[in-house]
Design a protein around this motif. Structure first.
Motif, PDB file in Angstrom:
ATOM      1  N   SER A 108       0.813  -1.222   0.000  1.00 35.18           N
ATOM      2  CA  SER A 108       0.000   0.000   0.000  1.00 35.18           C
ATOM      3  C   SER A 108       0.845   1.270   0.000  1.00 35.18           C
ATOM      4  CB  SER A 108      -0.940   0.003   1.205  1.00 35.18           C
ATOM      5  OG  SER A 108      -0.207  -0.063   2.421  1.00 35.18           O
ATOM      6  N   TYR A 109       2.124   1.148   0.341  1.00 36.20           N
ATOM      7  CA  TYR A 109       2.991   2.333   0.310  1.00 36.20           C
ATOM      8  C   TYR A 109       3.059   2.931  -1.093  1.00 36.20           C
ATOM      9  CZ  TYR A 109       6.699  -0.374  -1.971  1.00 36.20           C
ATOM     10  OH  TYR A 109       7.420  -1.126  -2.858  1.00 36.20           O
ATOM     11  N   LEU A 110       2.797   2.116  -2.116  1.00 38.54           N
ATOM     12  CA  LEU A 110       2.808   2.630  -3.489  1.00 38.54           C
ATOM     13  C   LEU A 110       1.679   3.637  -3.708  1.00 38.54           C
ATOM     14  CD1 LEU A 110       3.596  -0.705  -5.365  1.00 38.54           C
ATOM     15  CD2 LEU A 110       5.086   1.310  -5.273  1.00 38.54           C
ATOM     16  N   LEU A 111       0.531   3.393  -3.087  1.00 37.48           N
ATOM     17  CA  LEU A 111      -0.559   4.362  -3.181  1.00 37.48           C
ATOM     18  C   LEU A 111      -0.253   5.608  -2.370  1.00 37.48           C
ATOM     19  CD1 LEU A 111      -4.047   2.616  -3.176  1.00 37.48           C
ATOM     20  CD2 LEU A 111      -2.772   3.608  -5.070  1.00 37.48           C
ATOM     21  N   ASP A 112       0.449   5.441  -1.262  1.00 34.67           N
ATOM     22  CA  ASP A 112       0.886   6.612  -0.493  1.00 34.67           C
ATOM     23  C   ASP A 112       1.777   7.492  -1.361  1.00 34.67           C
ATOM     24  OD1 ASP A 112      -0.454   5.415   1.589  1.00 34.67           O
ATOM     25  OD2 ASP A 112       1.356   4.776   2.649  1.00 34.67           O
ATOM     26  N   LEU A 113       2.707   6.865  -2.099  1.00 39.87           N
ATOM     27  CA  LEU A 113       3.591   7.615  -2.995  1.00 39.87           C
ATOM     28  C   LEU A 113       2.806   8.285  -4.112  1.00 39.87           C
ATOM     29  CD1 LEU A 113       6.584   5.091  -3.288  1.00 39.87           C
ATOM     30  CD2 LEU A 113       6.546   7.256  -2.030  1.00 39.87           C
ATOM     31  N   ALA A 114       1.787   7.575  -4.630  1.00 35.84           N
ATOM     32  CA  ALA A 114       0.962   8.154  -5.690  1.00 35.84           C
ATOM     33  C   ALA A 114       0.250   9.406  -5.191  1.00 35.84           C
ATOM     34  CB  ALA A 114      -0.055   7.123  -6.186  1.00 35.84           C
ATOM     35  N   ASP A 115      -0.234   9.370  -3.967  1.00 36.19           N
ATOM     36  CA  ASP A 115      -0.936  10.517  -3.404  1.00 36.19           C
ATOM     37  C   ASP A 115       0.004  11.692  -3.197  1.00 36.19           C
ATOM     38  OD1 ASP A 115      -3.271  11.783  -2.181  1.00 36.19           O
ATOM     39  OD2 ASP A 115      -2.132  11.595  -0.312  1.00 36.19           O
ATOM     40  N   GLU A 116       1.235  11.410  -2.810  1.00 36.09           N
ATOM     41  CA  GLU A 116       2.216  12.466  -2.547  1.00 36.09           C
ATOM     42  C   GLU A 116       2.842  13.017  -3.820  1.00 36.09           C
ATOM     43  OE1 GLU A 116       4.875  10.341  -0.076  1.00 36.09           O
ATOM     44  OE2 GLU A 116       3.709  10.609   1.757  1.00 36.09           O
ATOM     45  N   CYS A 117       2.735  12.282  -4.923  1.00 35.94           N
ATOM     46  CA  CYS A 117       3.421  12.635  -6.165  1.00 35.94           C
ATOM     47  C   CYS A 117       2.705  13.774  -6.886  1.00 35.94           C
ATOM     48  CB  CYS A 117       3.499  11.407  -7.068  1.00 35.94           C
ATOM     49  SG  CYS A 117       4.402  11.678  -8.591  1.00 35.94           S
ATOM     50  N   GLU A 118       3.472  14.753  -7.351  1.00 35.56           N
ATOM     51  CA  GLU A 118       2.895  15.874  -8.090  1.00 35.56           C
ATOM     52  C   GLU A 118       2.846  15.614  -9.592  1.00 35.56           C
ATOM     53  OE1 GLU A 118       4.827  19.488  -7.089  1.00 35.56           O
ATOM     54  OE2 GLU A 118       4.308  19.395  -4.953  1.00 35.56           O
ATOM     55  N   ASP A 119       3.698  14.717 -10.088  1.00 37.13           N
ATOM     56  CA  ASP A 119       3.704  14.373 -11.517  1.00 37.13           C
ATOM     57  C   ASP A 119       2.507  13.468 -11.808  1.00 37.13           C
ATOM     58  OD1 ASP A 119       4.143  12.960 -13.982  1.00 37.13           O
ATOM     59  OD2 ASP A 119       6.248  13.535 -13.908  1.00 37.13           O
ATOM     60  N   PRO A 120       1.566  13.887 -12.657  1.00 38.54           N
ATOM     61  CA  PRO A 120       0.348  13.096 -12.882  1.00 38.54           C
ATOM     62  C   PRO A 120       0.619  11.741 -13.525  1.00 38.54           C
ATOM     63  CG  PRO A 120       0.512  14.866 -14.491  1.00 38.54           C
ATOM     64  CD  PRO A 120       1.586  15.114 -13.477  1.00 38.54           C
ATOM     65  N   TYR A 121       1.709  11.639 -14.295  1.00 40.91           N
ATOM     66  CA  TYR A 121       2.010  10.369 -14.958  1.00 40.91           C
ATOM     67  C   TYR A 121       2.727   9.411 -14.016  1.00 40.91           C
ATOM     68  CZ  TYR A 121       0.993  13.644 -18.674  1.00 40.91           C
ATOM     69  OH  TYR A 121       0.385  14.613 -19.432  1.00 40.91           O
ATOM     70  N   MET A 122       3.626   9.917 -13.189  1.00 41.84           N
ATOM     71  CA  MET A 122       4.258   9.066 -12.189  1.00 41.84           C
ATOM     72  C   MET A 122       3.241   8.587 -11.155  1.00 41.84           C
ATOM     73  SD  MET A 122       7.292   8.147 -12.664  1.00 41.84           S
ATOM     74  CE  MET A 122       7.422   7.421 -11.024  1.00 41.84           C
ATOM     75  N   ARG A 123       2.247   9.409 -10.908  1.00 40.22           N
ATOM     76  CA  ARG A 123       1.171   9.011 -10.001  1.00 40.22           C
ATOM     77  C   ARG A 123       0.528   7.715 -10.505  1.00 40.22           C
ATOM     78  NH1 ARG A 123      -2.787  13.710  -9.418  1.00 40.22           N
ATOM     79  NH2 ARG A 123      -1.360  14.357  -7.754  1.00 40.22           N
ATOM     80  N   LEU A 124       0.340   7.629 -11.830  1.00 37.58           N
ATOM     81  CA  LEU A 124      -0.250   6.424 -12.413  1.00 37.58           C
ATOM     82  C   LEU A 124       0.736   5.256 -12.411  1.00 37.58           C
ATOM     83  CD1 LEU A 124      -2.329   7.854 -15.402  1.00 37.58           C
ATOM     84  CD2 LEU A 124      -3.167   6.935 -13.238  1.00 37.58           C
ATOM     85  N   VAL A 125       2.013   5.540 -12.525  1.00 34.21           N
ATOM     86  CA  VAL A 125       3.025   4.486 -12.437  1.00 34.21           C
ATOM     87  C   VAL A 125       2.956   3.803 -11.074  1.00 34.21           C
ATOM     88  CG1 VAL A 125       5.511   4.009 -12.343  1.00 34.21           C
ATOM     89  CG2 VAL A 125       4.594   5.476 -14.150  1.00 34.21           C
ATOM     90  N   TYR A 126       2.902   4.605 -10.027  1.00 35.17           N
ATOM     91  CA  TYR A 126       2.831   4.050  -8.665  1.00 35.17           C
ATOM     92  C   TYR A 126       1.535   3.258  -8.462  1.00 35.17           C
ATOM     93  CZ  TYR A 126       6.773   7.021  -7.225  1.00 35.17           C
ATOM     94  OH  TYR A 126       8.009   7.608  -7.092  1.00 35.17           O
ATOM     95  N   ALA A 127       0.419   3.848  -8.888  1.00 33.20           N
ATOM     96  CA  ALA A 127      -0.874   3.205  -8.658  1.00 33.20           C
ATOM     97  C   ALA A 127      -0.989   1.900  -9.444  1.00 33.20           C
ATOM     98  CB  ALA A 127      -2.007   4.157  -9.036  1.00 33.20           C
TER      99      ALA A 127
END
Length: 457
Positions: A108-127
């Motif tokens: 679940s830490y990957l979703l935490d990183l997605a939430d903290e990420c400002e880059d919209p595409y990296m957000r999808l990479v994490y999720a």
């Protein structure tokens, strides 16, 4: 759904048997060959050259049981066997489907990183990597117990998450789940459709999955690929999930399309995942590649999908070390799901950990597990008869049936939504002076029943 990946022309089922070239041939062979298993084609995912008949005889069933089950299962070729067949406990793992739903929370830490990420595409990479991470656990070939109607599973003490799942319908089997921490909200209505093909079964996920990232209110929706369980009765059982996984950002229109390669000849392509993160204009921005049982990596790309000069492939997720020679191929996290270490104070009596059949199987007592499983199933049937006789309907406790029907690639789905009552219940328990986890919990306390004092007929 059209593919954006040119490698998908081969189709989902292009290699389900080592001597078959397409799904149609495989289906015909399964149906035509059900009169006996001599000469039955068996898929060997490792690409061995062992004689197919000898491979078939090495199935997970005991020799004296296999033929009887094979004859019985012939009647169900082509059918949806989600809840149609009562299976022997020897093919089960000591975990319910509700607990299996909770396995997605391991990384679940990957979703935490997605939430903290400002880059919209990296957000999808994490999720997306988070959703892929559960496939390592899904490759286990043991069957989880079907939840009893009203059964629940609770999990705390992991990543700040509070997780609750409930079996909300029995025919067809449907589960609903909700998880939340400071970074995300996860909601799912889970329903599967199956097609039994003789020695294999296709599993189509009709569920609806939503993730809300709290910082910006971004809502993500998932469409996973179908799954195929090979060598269900004969040969070495193994799982493949060939096809597309699509994760869509409903807020921005960006999306990820990944292709799970089918297992080819001699195991070629097995586990491999490739695809891209696209912007709302469907232009590739980041390529993703890896193996769903090992790791995933990413790299920025140009409009042709080629890596940008000066960039490098970076790993975003890697599977954690697992116990060696574990009886059920459990991960360390899977063992925690059966432990009371991840249970909250005053565990609900309907929790999967308390199932007597699950508990007996965990101890290795197959006879007792089979007895307890039959006892639970008969009690469930008796409850249904009593409910119908009194004109009652089962009402889930933590989720509400909605009028919303959402389409999926394999059929429409009725949606259950989290009603918030569990959050209130948990807060009240945690704030109470006597809200202390009991230490003498026994399997006999399992109680998902609607009628407290109703005896099985």
């Amino acid at each position: 759904m059209a593919s954006t990946d040119p490698k998908q022309g081969g189709g989902f089922f292009s290699s389900i048997a080592t001597s078959l070239t397409n799904f149609g041939t495989a289906m015909t062979k399964s149906v035509n060959g059900i009169l006996g298993y001599e000469g039955l084609e068996v898929v060997n995912p490792d690409g061995g050259t062992e004689d197919a008949e000898e491979e078939a005889k090495r199935g997970r069933w005991k020799h004296e049981d296999r033929d009887g089950h094979w004859k019985m299962m012939q009647n169900y070729v082509g059918s949806d066997v989600t809840s149609l067949v009562t299976l022997p406990v020897l093919i089960f793992e000591p975990m319910s489907m509700l607990q299996k739903m909770a396995e997605l929370m391991e990384y679940s830490y990957l979703l935490d990183l997605a939430d903290e990420c400002e880059d919209p595409y990296m957000r999808l990479v994490y999720a997306t990597s988070w959703f892929i991470s559960v496939y390592y656990a899904l490759q286990r070939t043991w069957k989880p117990f079907n939840p009893i109607l009203g059964e629940t599973y609770e999990m705390v003490n992991h990543g700040g998450i509070t997780f609750i799942a409930e079996q909300v319908c029995h025919h067809p089997p449907m589960s609903a789940g909700h998880a939340e921490n400071e970074h995300f909200i996860y909601d799912i209505t889970s329903k599967v459709k199956t097609k039994f093909l003789g020695n294999s079964v296709d599993v189509y996920p009709l569920g609806r999955t939503r993730v809300t990232l709290k910082r910006d209110g971004v809502v993500l929706g998932l469409v996973p690929p179908p799954t195929k369980v090979n060598n269900l009765i004969f040969g070495r059982t193994w799982v493949d999930s060939p096809g597309e996984m699509i994760l869509t950002n409903f807020t921005t229109g960006d999306k990820v399309v990944l292709y799970f390669q089918p297992c080819g000849w001699f195991g070629a392509g097995r586990y491999e995942v490739d695809g891209y993160v696209y912007n709302a204009a469907e232009e590739p921005k980041i390529l993703m590649t890896g193996k769903w049982n090992e790791s995933m990596s990413y790299q920025p790309c140009d409009l042709e999908g080629e890596p940008l000069p000066g960039t490098e492939l970076k790993e975003v997720w890697r599977v954690a070390n697992a116990p060696e020679k574990d009886r059920f191929q459990y991960t360390h996290f899977a063992h925690k799901l059966n432990s009371f270490d991840t249970a909250p104070k005053k565990l609900l009596a309907s929790d999967s950990r308390l199932r007597p059949d699950r508990h007996a199987l965990e101890k290795g007592d197959l006879s007792q597990a089979s007895f307890e499983k039959s006892k639970l199933e008969e009690r469930q049937r008796s409850e249904k008869r009593n409910r119908e006789a009194n004109g009652h309907e089962f009402t889930p406790r933590w989720f509400d049936f909605t009028n919303e029907v959402t389409p999926t690639p394999w059929g429409d789905l009725e949606v259950y939504s989290y009603n918030g009552k569990y959050t209130e219940h948990r807060a009240a328990v945690d704030d109470s002076s006597d809200g202390i986890q009991e230490t003498n919990i026994t399997p006999a306390e399992f109680n998902p029943w609607q009628y407290e004092n109703f005896a099985s007929e």
